[in-house]
Design a protein around this motif. Structure first.
Motif, PDB file in Angstrom:
ATOM      1  N   ASP A   1      15.615 -44.712 -22.595  1.00  0.00           N
ATOM      2  CA  ASP A   1      16.877 -44.342 -23.239  1.00  0.00           C
ATOM      3  C   ASP A   1      17.456 -43.095 -22.568  1.00  0.00           C
ATOM      4  OD1 ASP A   1      18.979 -44.370 -25.092  1.00  0.00           O
ATOM      5  OD2 ASP A   1      17.775 -43.523 -26.714  1.00  0.00           O
ATOM      6  N   LYS A   2      16.619 -42.111 -22.368  1.00  0.00           N
ATOM      7  CA  LYS A   2      17.073 -40.867 -21.726  1.00  0.00           C
ATOM      8  C   LYS A   2      17.370 -41.096 -20.241  1.00  0.00           C
ATOM      9  CE  LYS A   2      13.402 -38.512 -23.309  1.00  0.00           C
ATOM     10  NZ  LYS A   2      12.749 -39.041 -24.484  1.00  0.00           N
ATOM     11  N   PHE A   3      16.501 -41.869 -19.582  1.00  0.00           N
ATOM     12  CA  PHE A   3      16.691 -42.090 -18.156  1.00  0.00           C
ATOM     13  C   PHE A   3      17.965 -42.880 -17.874  1.00  0.00           C
ATOM     14  CE2 PHE A   3      15.945 -44.537 -14.218  1.00  0.00           C
ATOM     15  CZ  PHE A   3      15.987 -43.468 -13.332  1.00  0.00           C
ATOM     16  N   GLU A   4      18.213 -43.909 -18.659  1.00  0.00           N
ATOM     17  CA  GLU A   4      19.437 -44.693 -18.451  1.00  0.00           C
ATOM     18  C   GLU A   4      20.656 -43.797 -18.592  1.00  0.00           C
ATOM     19  OE1 GLU A   4      22.836 -47.108 -18.508  1.00  0.00           O
ATOM     20  OE2 GLU A   4      22.272 -45.796 -20.179  1.00  0.00           O
ATOM     21  N   MET A   5      20.602 -42.856 -19.521  1.00  0.00           N
ATOM     22  CA  MET A   5      21.726 -41.940 -19.736  1.00  0.00           C
ATOM     23  C   MET A   5      21.993 -41.097 -18.491  1.00  0.00           C
ATOM     24  SD  MET A   5      22.138 -38.874 -22.523  1.00  0.00           S
ATOM     25  CE  MET A   5      20.864 -37.882 -21.731  1.00  0.00           C
ATOM     26  N   ILE A   6      20.927 -40.586 -17.845  1.00  0.00           N
ATOM     27  CA  ILE A   6      21.190 -39.736 -16.683  1.00  0.00           C
ATOM     28  C   ILE A   6      21.543 -40.553 -15.443  1.00  0.00           C
ATOM     29  CG2 ILE A   6      19.986 -37.706 -17.575  1.00  0.00           C
ATOM     30  CD1 ILE A   6      17.664 -38.366 -15.613  1.00  0.00           C
ATOM     31  N   VAL A   7      21.063 -41.793 -15.374  1.00  0.00           N
ATOM     32  CA  VAL A   7      21.529 -42.667 -14.288  1.00  0.00           C
ATOM     33  C   VAL A   7      23.035 -42.842 -14.428  1.00  0.00           C
ATOM     34  CG1 VAL A   7      21.490 -45.014 -13.349  1.00  0.00           C
ATOM     35  CG2 VAL A   7      19.342 -43.891 -13.960  1.00  0.00           C
TER      36      VAL A   7
ATOM     37  N   HIS B   1       6.347 -41.199 -19.212  1.00  0.00           N
ATOM     38  CA  HIS B   1       5.712 -42.295 -18.476  1.00  0.00           C
ATOM     39  C   HIS B   1       5.790 -42.009 -16.974  1.00  0.00           C
ATOM     40  CE1 HIS B   1       4.887 -46.247 -16.829  1.00  0.00           C
ATOM     41  NE2 HIS B   1       4.253 -46.476 -17.970  1.00  0.00           N
ATOM     42  N   PRO B   2       4.682 -42.196 -16.242  1.00  0.00           N
ATOM     43  CA  PRO B   2       4.687 -41.848 -14.816  1.00  0.00           C
ATOM     44  C   PRO B   2       5.750 -42.581 -13.993  1.00  0.00           C
ATOM     45  CG  PRO B   2       2.578 -42.848 -15.480  1.00  0.00           C
ATOM     46  CD  PRO B   2       3.390 -42.668 -16.712  1.00  0.00           C
ATOM     47  N   THR B   3       6.011 -43.836 -14.296  1.00  0.00           N
ATOM     48  CA  THR B   3       7.041 -44.561 -13.540  1.00  0.00           C
ATOM     49  C   THR B   3       8.414 -43.969 -13.793  1.00  0.00           C
ATOM     50  OG1 THR B   3       5.747 -46.607 -13.558  1.00  0.00           O
ATOM     51  CG2 THR B   3       8.124 -46.826 -13.173  1.00  0.00           C
ATOM     52  N   VAL B   4       8.719 -43.675 -15.044  1.00  0.00           N
ATOM     53  CA  VAL B   4      10.029 -43.110 -15.376  1.00  0.00           C
ATOM     54  C   VAL B   4      10.146 -41.696 -14.806  1.00  0.00           C
ATOM     55  CG1 VAL B   4      11.689 -42.606 -17.217  1.00  0.00           C
ATOM     56  CG2 VAL B   4      10.151 -44.573 -17.431  1.00  0.00           C
TER      57      VAL B   4
ATOM     58  N   TRP C   1      11.022 -42.198 -11.216  1.00  0.00           N
ATOM     59  CA  TRP C   1      12.427 -42.608 -11.104  1.00  0.00           C
ATOM     60  C   TRP C   1      13.337 -41.403 -11.306  1.00  0.00           C
ATOM     61  CZ3 TRP C   1      12.523 -47.501 -14.754  1.00  0.00           C
ATOM     62  CH2 TRP C   1      11.849 -48.556 -14.135  1.00  0.00           C
ATOM     63  N   ALA C   2      13.014 -40.576 -12.300  1.00  0.00           N
ATOM     64  CA  ALA C   2      13.845 -39.402 -12.595  1.00  0.00           C
ATOM     65  C   ALA C   2      13.834 -38.433 -11.412  1.00  0.00           C
ATOM     66  CB  ALA C   2      13.372 -38.712 -13.865  1.00  0.00           C
ATOM     67  N   GLU C   3      12.686 -38.211 -10.818  1.00  0.00           N
ATOM     68  CA  GLU C   3      12.613 -37.314  -9.664  1.00  0.00           C
ATOM     69  C   GLU C   3      13.463 -37.847  -8.506  1.00  0.00           C
ATOM     70  OE1 GLU C   3      11.536 -34.215  -9.451  1.00  0.00           O
ATOM     71  OE2 GLU C   3      11.051 -34.393 -11.584  1.00  0.00           O
ATOM     72  N   ALA C   4      13.408 -39.154  -8.280  1.00  0.00           N
ATOM     73  CA  ALA C   4      14.232 -39.759  -7.227  1.00  0.00           C
ATOM     74  C   ALA C   4      15.716 -39.599  -7.552  1.00  0.00           C
ATOM     75  CB  ALA C   4      13.873 -41.230  -7.050  1.00  0.00           C
ATOM     76  N   LEU C   5      16.058 -39.731  -8.827  1.00  0.00           N
ATOM     77  CA  LEU C   5      17.452 -39.558  -9.239  1.00  0.00           C
ATOM     78  C   LEU C   5      17.898 -38.108  -9.049  1.00  0.00           C
ATOM     79  CD1 LEU C   5      19.855 -41.189 -10.643  1.00  0.00           C
ATOM     80  CD2 LEU C   5      19.130 -39.988 -12.712  1.00  0.00           C
ATOM     81  N   TYR C   6      17.030 -37.156  -9.410  1.00  0.00           N
ATOM     82  CA  TYR C   6      17.368 -35.741  -9.206  1.00  0.00           C
ATOM     83  C   TYR C   6      17.591 -35.457  -7.721  1.00  0.00           C
ATOM     84  CZ  TYR C   6      15.442 -35.037 -13.964  1.00  0.00           C
ATOM     85  OH  TYR C   6      15.163 -35.105 -15.296  1.00  0.00           O
ATOM     86  N   ASP C   7      16.746 -36.047  -6.862  1.00  0.00           N
ATOM     87  CA  ASP C   7      16.916 -35.871  -5.413  1.00  0.00           C
ATOM     88  C   ASP C   7      18.262 -36.435  -4.961  1.00  0.00           C
ATOM     89  OD1 ASP C   7      14.426 -34.683  -5.238  1.00  0.00           O
ATOM     90  OD2 ASP C   7      13.418 -36.490  -4.459  1.00  0.00           O
ATOM     91  N   GLU C   8      18.595 -37.625  -5.452  1.00  0.00           N
ATOM     92  CA  GLU C   8      19.886 -38.238  -5.103  1.00  0.00           C
ATOM     93  C   GLU C   8      21.039 -37.346  -5.555  1.00  0.00           C
ATOM     94  OE1 GLU C   8      22.567 -42.158  -6.249  1.00  0.00           O
ATOM     95  OE2 GLU C   8      20.398 -42.273  -6.539  1.00  0.00           O
ATOM     96  N   ARG C   9      20.914 -36.790  -6.743  1.00  0.00           N
ATOM     97  CA  ARG C   9      21.972 -35.925  -7.277  1.00  0.00           C
ATOM     98  C   ARG C   9      22.088 -34.643  -6.466  1.00  0.00           C
ATOM     99  NH1 ARG C   9      22.569 -32.129 -12.035  1.00  0.00           N
ATOM    100  NH2 ARG C   9      24.758 -32.353 -12.633  1.00  0.00           N
ATOM    101  N   ARG C  10      20.954 -34.038  -6.130  1.00  0.00           N
ATOM    102  CA  ARG C  10      20.993 -32.810  -5.305  1.00  0.00           C
ATOM    103  C   ARG C  10      21.687 -33.077  -3.974  1.00  0.00           C
ATOM    104  NH1 ARG C  10      16.149 -31.547  -8.065  1.00  0.00           N
ATOM    105  NH2 ARG C  10      14.838 -32.807  -6.707  1.00  0.00           N
ATOM    106  N   ALA C  11      21.362 -34.202  -3.366  1.00  0.00           N
ATOM    107  CA  ALA C  11      21.983 -34.566  -2.076  1.00  0.00           C
ATOM    108  C   ALA C  11      23.494 -34.773  -2.245  1.00  0.00           C
ATOM    109  CB  ALA C  11      21.325 -35.820  -1.510  1.00  0.00           C
ATOM    110  N   LEU C  12      23.882 -35.411  -3.333  1.00  0.00           N
ATOM    111  CA  LEU C  12      25.305 -35.632  -3.607  1.00  0.00           C
ATOM    112  C   LEU C  12      26.033 -34.307  -3.751  1.00  0.00           C
ATOM    113  CD1 LEU C  12      27.687 -37.598  -4.443  1.00  0.00           C
ATOM    114  CD2 LEU C  12      26.947 -37.137  -6.794  1.00  0.00           C
ATOM    115  N   HIS C  13      25.465 -33.396  -4.531  1.00  0.00           N
ATOM    116  CA  HIS C  13      26.125 -32.116  -4.777  1.00  0.00           C
ATOM    117  C   HIS C  13      26.104 -31.235  -3.524  1.00  0.00           C
ATOM    118  CE1 HIS C  13      27.223 -32.551  -8.993  1.00  0.00           C
ATOM    119  NE2 HIS C  13      26.137 -33.279  -9.107  1.00  0.00           N
ATOM    120  N   ALA C  14      25.051 -31.318  -2.719  1.00  0.00           N
ATOM    121  CA  ALA C  14      24.998 -30.561  -1.466  1.00  0.00           C
ATOM    122  C   ALA C  14      26.071 -31.059  -0.510  1.00  0.00           C
ATOM    123  CB  ALA C  14      23.612 -30.683  -0.834  1.00  0.00           C
ATOM    124  N   LYS C  15      26.239 -32.364  -0.465  1.00  0.00           N
ATOM    125  CA  LYS C  15      27.248 -32.972   0.410  1.00  0.00           C
ATOM    126  C   LYS C  15      28.665 -32.597  -0.029  1.00  0.00           C
ATOM    127  CE  LYS C  15      28.758 -37.500   2.032  1.00  0.00           C
ATOM    128  NZ  LYS C  15      28.584 -38.950   1.905  1.00  0.00           N
TER     129      LYS C  15
END
Length: 186
Positions: A131-137, A163-166, A169-183
């Motif tokens: 529920d939380k992860f879908e929101m930040i995606v 949950h380790p999988t979530v 996923w969240a860490e990968a999303l944070y990385d994607e977001r950092r890259a977006l904001h850096a760009k």
């Protein structure tokens, strides 16, 4: 039969009701409650954890916001206590069960909703994470499409995934977001 149709017509509200957090943040085309529940169900399908009943997680994701067809999308900022929100949603779920004549599917929906709300089983904990992860995606997607910064959504979930999988996923999303904001800041 008439009450099944009444139930189906009522839950149609999930397709039409836009999620409050996005409306409050002036997102151009906010997702509906049904959109959110659908992607959560797909996320549950992607979880590969033998310790969990995956089918139960999928079903729980499908029904976790069903009561919002009656009560609306009540956010923590709506001025409604957690107890009152729970009572309103519980009453809506019991109404659905009554309309459906205590059919096995209706009982299962209410049981899954209660399990989700009580948040004591591994399946409920996973679906809470989803529920939380879908929101930040979705928040990241709106940051991209609308050129907004929706930091409060990320702040509200930071460090809360269990949950380790979530978590991964969240860490990968944070990385994607950092890259977006850096760009975008360069």
């Amino acid at each position: 039969m008439a009450n099944v149709l009444r139930f189906l017509h009522t839950i149609e509200n999930l397709k039409r009701t836009k999620r409050t957090g996005w409306v409050d943040n002036n997102v151009k085309q906010p997702e509906s409650i049904a959109d959110h529940m659908h992607r959560m169900s797909v996320m549950a399908l992607l979880i590969d954890d033998p310790a969990l009943q995956r089918d139960k997680c999928i079903k729980m994701a499908m029904v976790h916001d069903l009561a919002e067809a009656v009560v609306g999308d009540i956010t923590p900022h709506a001025g409604v206590s957690k107890e009152d929100k729970y009572k309103r949603e519980h009453d809506a779920m019991l109404q659905f069960k009554e309309w459906l004549g205590d059919a096995p599917g209706a009982i299962e929906m209410v049981d899954l909703w209660l399990e989700y709300e009580q948040c004591k089983t591994p399946e409920a904990l996973l679906v809470k994470d989803l529920d939380k992860f879908e929101m930040i995606v979705q928040a990241l997607e709106y940051e991209k499409s609308d050129g907004k910064v929706l930091q409060s959504f990320f702040d509200s979930t930071q460090g809360k995934f269990q949950h380790p999988t979530v978590k991964a996923w969240a860490e990968a999303l944070y990385d994607e977001r950092r890259a977006l904001h850096a760009k975008s800041s360069s």
